[in-house]
Design a protein around this motif. Structure first.
Motif, PDB file in Angstrom:
ATOM      1  N   TYR A   2       0.838  -1.194   0.000  1.00  0.00           N
ATOM      2  CA  TYR A   2       0.000   0.000   0.000  1.00  0.00           C
ATOM      3  C   TYR A   2       0.873   1.245   0.000  1.00  0.00           C
ATOM      4  CZ  TYR A   2      -3.405   3.492   1.436  1.00  0.00           C
ATOM      5  OH  TYR A   2      -4.197   4.610   1.496  1.00  0.00           O
ATOM      6  N   ASP A   3       0.616   2.128  -0.932  1.00  0.00           N
ATOM      7  CA  ASP A   3       1.315   3.409  -1.043  1.00  0.00           C
ATOM      8  C   ASP A   3       0.231   4.466  -1.235  1.00  0.00           C
ATOM      9  OD1 ASP A   3       2.428   5.779  -2.258  1.00  0.00           O
ATOM     10  OD2 ASP A   3       4.198   4.619  -2.849  1.00  0.00           O
ATOM     11  N   TYR A   4      -0.031   5.222  -0.191  1.00  0.00           N
ATOM     12  CA  TYR A   4      -1.141   6.174  -0.208  1.00  0.00           C
ATOM     13  C   TYR A   4      -1.126   7.054  -1.453  1.00  0.00           C
ATOM     14  CZ  TYR A   4      -4.038  10.183   0.760  1.00  0.00           C
ATOM     15  OH  TYR A   4      -4.970  11.160   0.641  1.00  0.00           O
ATOM     16  N   GLU A   5      -0.005   7.642  -1.787  1.00  0.00           N
ATOM     17  CA  GLU A   5       0.039   8.568  -2.930  1.00  0.00           C
ATOM     18  C   GLU A   5      -0.285   7.877  -4.241  1.00  0.00           C
ATOM     19  OE1 GLU A   5       0.041  11.820  -3.317  1.00  0.00           O
ATOM     20  OE2 GLU A   5      -0.041  11.949  -1.138  1.00  0.00           O
ATOM     21  N   ARG A   6       0.244   6.689  -4.446  1.00  0.00           N
ATOM     22  CA  ARG A   6      -0.061   5.951  -5.688  1.00  0.00           C
ATOM     23  C   ARG A   6      -1.534   5.542  -5.736  1.00  0.00           C
ATOM     24  NH1 ARG A   6       3.730   1.215  -6.944  1.00  0.00           N
ATOM     25  NH2 ARG A   6       2.715   1.426  -8.963  1.00  0.00           N
TER      26      ARG A   6
END
Length: 163
Positions: free
Chosen positions: A34-38
């Motif tokens: 999980y990568d919030y910005e992506r």
């Protein structure tokens, strides 16, 4: 619980985290961490597209989950008939609010929405390793119509992929 339409990609990205991390735990070789910005960017690119509907589930005005639905249509061709279905791309309830009937209420809303917009079918998919999802959708009357299978092939350049 109430459902509220939204185009807030930040909120959807935040609400997506628990389900995304669940998918990573189930299939770490398939899902990216999980990568919030992506994730936010991916939702921002989709959220205002025609036929995509995002609804936030609120309990006492607190967001506890969301649904992403898509209207899917295709023309008839030599191999199949025309298709018009409401596809549930994602549904997620924060773990602290699960097993309280909110998922069922959300899916009841989806069914009523489909009915009121003349969609004869609702489709969705889930990972076979997600046994909770399998039970939930079975209880709601969904039946399997197609099965996708995978076989891992070891090559010189990569090790064998494992689901």
């Amino acid at each position: 619980m109430k459902l509220v339409e939204t185009n807030d990609a930040d909120l959807i990205a935040t609400l997506n985290r628990p389900i995304h991390e669940r998918h990573v735990a189930l299939m770490p070789n398939f899902f990216a961490s999980y990568d919030y910005e992506r994730v936010r960017k991916a939702f921002a690119e989709t959220i205002n597209r025609a036929g995509h509907h995002f609804l936030v589930a609120e309990v006492s005005e607190e967001p506890v989950g969301y649904i992403w639905m898509q209207e899917v249509t295709s023309d008839a061709n030599a191999f199949r008939n025309a298709k018009r279905t409401l596809y549930v791309r994602q549904i997620s309830i924060h773990p602290g609010h699960q097993r309280l009937g909110y998922g069922r209420q959300m899916m009841e809303y989806v069914e009523e929405w489909a009915r009121s917009h003349d969609f004869a079918t609702i489709e969705l998919d889930y990972w076979v390793a997600n046994e909770n999802a399998a039970r939930f959708y079975d209880e709601l009357g969904f039946i399997a119509k197609r099965q996708v299978v995978v076989k891992s092939v070891e090559t010189k350049e990569n090790e064998k992929w494992r689901p």
